[in-house]
Design a protein around this motif. Structure first.
Motif, PDB file in Angstrom:
ATOM      1  N   PHE A 156      48.634  33.276  42.101  1.00 40.68           N
ATOM      2  CA  PHE A 156      48.619  33.455  43.453  1.00 40.68           C
ATOM      3  C   PHE A 156      47.216  33.791  44.208  1.00 40.68           C
ATOM      4  O   PHE A 156      47.217  33.676  45.300  1.00 40.68           O
ATOM      5  CB  PHE A 156      49.591  34.668  43.757  1.00 40.68           C
ATOM      6  N   MET A 157      46.209  34.119  43.383  1.00 38.96           N
ATOM      7  CA  MET A 157      44.963  34.157  43.653  1.00 38.96           C
ATOM      8  C   MET A 157      44.314  32.881  44.185  1.00 38.96           C
ATOM      9  O   MET A 157      43.617  32.890  45.107  1.00 38.96           O
ATOM     10  CB  MET A 157      44.064  34.746  42.765  1.00 38.96           C
ATOM     11  N   GLU A 158      45.012  31.775  43.708  1.00 39.28           N
ATOM     12  CA  GLU A 158      44.751  30.654  43.991  1.00 39.28           C
ATOM     13  C   GLU A 158      44.997  29.794  45.315  1.00 39.28           C
ATOM     14  O   GLU A 158      45.001  28.921  45.650  1.00 39.28           O
ATOM     15  CB  GLU A 158      44.918  29.379  42.608  1.00 39.28           C
ATOM     16  N   VAL A 159      46.398  30.561  45.663  1.00 37.43           N
ATOM     17  CA  VAL A 159      47.084  30.078  46.821  1.00 37.43           C
ATOM     18  C   VAL A 159      46.674  30.971  48.058  1.00 37.43           C
ATOM     19  O   VAL A 159      46.448  30.208  49.122  1.00 37.43           O
ATOM     20  CB  VAL A 159      48.626  30.586  46.477  1.00 37.43           C
ATOM     21  N   ALA A 160      46.211  31.927  47.840  1.00 39.39           N
ATOM     22  CA  ALA A 160      45.881  32.624  49.307  1.00 39.39           C
ATOM     23  C   ALA A 160      44.709  33.716  48.814  1.00 39.39           C
ATOM     24  O   ALA A 160      44.677  34.434  47.812  1.00 39.39           O
ATOM     25  CB  ALA A 160      46.771  33.575  49.921  1.00 39.39           C
ATOM     26  N   GLN A 161      43.751  34.105  49.556  1.00 35.85           N
ATOM     27  CA  GLN A 161      42.805  34.760  49.107  1.00 35.85           C
ATOM     28  C   GLN A 161      42.832  36.364  50.189  1.00 35.85           C
ATOM     29  O   GLN A 161      43.398  36.118  51.465  1.00 35.85           O
ATOM     30  CB  GLN A 161      41.355  34.628  49.913  1.00 35.85           C
ATOM     31  N   PRO A 162      43.264  37.261  49.527  1.00 27.61           N
ATOM     32  CA  PRO A 162      43.300  38.638  50.370  1.00 27.61           C
ATOM     33  C   PRO A 162      42.177  38.926  51.382  1.00 27.61           C
ATOM     34  O   PRO A 162      41.023  38.669  50.968  1.00 27.61           O
ATOM     35  CB  PRO A 162      43.795  39.767  49.302  1.00 27.61           C
TER      36      PRO A 162
END
Length: 354
Positions: A229-235
């Motif tokens: 999910f790090m590849e889907v969205a950046q916090p």
């Protein structure tokens, strides 16, 4: 007696003094000057050509401040004023174009073993290996719920339900960011439980029944969810700060909770995984309704779950939800074992999520 100590000390200093504070004008050079050269130049301006004392070489190693080899710095092969000669490997690496230069993987310059996938393409991930990839069982019942029966069960259930309220208020329908936060917490219990069982096995000289590996695999699987999910969205920066705070509090709380009552700790994780399954089900609903773009699946997810090349985000969320359902059943099962008065070592662990 005191006089004898003083005499012995002065005698030792008289013998070692010349060696400790001798120097040479050829050692201290502007380029690549060793750590001991400055000390020697300030200690005694002697013109002696003797090499530094072995005592100083041990106290101030040459490689501490110089990348040149010891033989080039201290030996007689290199002439005064001559720059250190790079090795053949260094010359070859510097001559190559920047795009083709290889990173040194260890102090000794040993290249890592090249790993390839079944189709012959190079393996591009260092966080997991090809033999750790698997196909998850998506037919698992995602609606199963453990009805709380005992007081500890009810306390664990309502603890998790209470923690869910601020989480939903903060993230709302931002499912990708919510999943990242969820996985940073979900990867903690397996590591803590596996670590404590490992230490207990060492202390008591007994087997663990396979539970150490199962719990560590759970932690690793949850970590791979996070990497996906790090590849889907950046916090954002404040979401990263929230992760630090929540993980710091949760790790210590779960560590103490597991020491006090493993039954309660596993039950809490079981209900946490139930909430995770619910969150991913909402994620899938929004994907199917078109509220979230069903983008192509990240490459790391395709390789980790052995998904087809044309897999989408919906396929990723589906397999992640199945993993969470498996962790739910494993932790409820572990809590039931403790409820029956048995130890985990007396009951074989269920098969891993593979």
């Amino acid at each position: 007696m005191t006089m004898s100590y003083r005499v012995a000390g002065s005698t030792l200093f008289r013998h070692l003094g010349p060696r400790l504070f001798s120097t040479t004008s050829t050692i201290a050079r502007a380029a690549g000057e060793p750590a001991y050269a400055l000390l020697l130049s300030r200690s005694a301006p002697s013109a002696s050509s003797r090499p530094p004392s072995p005592v100083l070489l041990r106290l101030f190693p040459v490689r501490m401040a110089s990348t040149a080899s010891t033989s080039q710095t201290l030996g007689g092969e290199q002439q005064e004023g001559e720059a250190p000669k790079p090795s053949a490997a260094a010359r070859e690496a510097s001559a190559a174009p920047p795009s083709e230069r290889k990173a040194v993987s260890s102090y000794w310059g040993i290249e890592p073993t090249k790993i390839f996938k079944e189709d012959g393409t190079p393996w591009r991930w260092s966080c997991f290996m090809p033999w750790e990839a698997y196909r998850t069982n998506t037919s698992i019942d995602v609606k199963k719920h453990h009805v709380p029966a005992t007081f500890l069960d009810k306390m664990a259930y309502w603890t998790v339900k209470t923690l869910r309220v601020p989480s939903d208020m903060f993230f709302k329908r931002r499912h990708a960011i919510h999943a990242m936060m969820l996985e940073t917490v979900a990867a903690v219990p397996g590591m803590v439980g596996g670590m404590l069982l490992h230490l207990r096995s060492l202390r008591r000289f007994e087997h663990s029944g396979g539970w150490i590996r199962v719990l560590l695999e759970e932690a690793e699987n949850e970590r791979m969810h996070l990497m996906t999910f790090m590849e889907v969205a950046q916090p954002r920066w404040y979401e990263r700060a929230l992760v630090l705070a929540v993980q710091g509090v949760f790790f210590n709380a779960y560590f103490l909770g597991y020491l006090i009552s493993p039954k309660f700790a596993h039950r809490v994780v079981g209900y946490l995984e139930e909430e995770a399954v619910h969150s991913y089900s909402e994620y899938l609903e929004d994907l199917e309704a078109g509220k979230i773009d069903n983008i192509p699946a990240p490459s790391i997810a395709i390789d980790y779950w052995c998904l087809p090349p044309n897999a989408t985000l919906k396929d990723v969320v589906t397999v992640v939800r199945a993993d969470e359902a498996h962790h739910r059943d494993v932790n409820h099962f572990a809590s039931d074992i403790h409820h029956q008065g048995m130890s985990l070592k007396d009951t074989p662990a269920p098969l891993g999520y593979h």
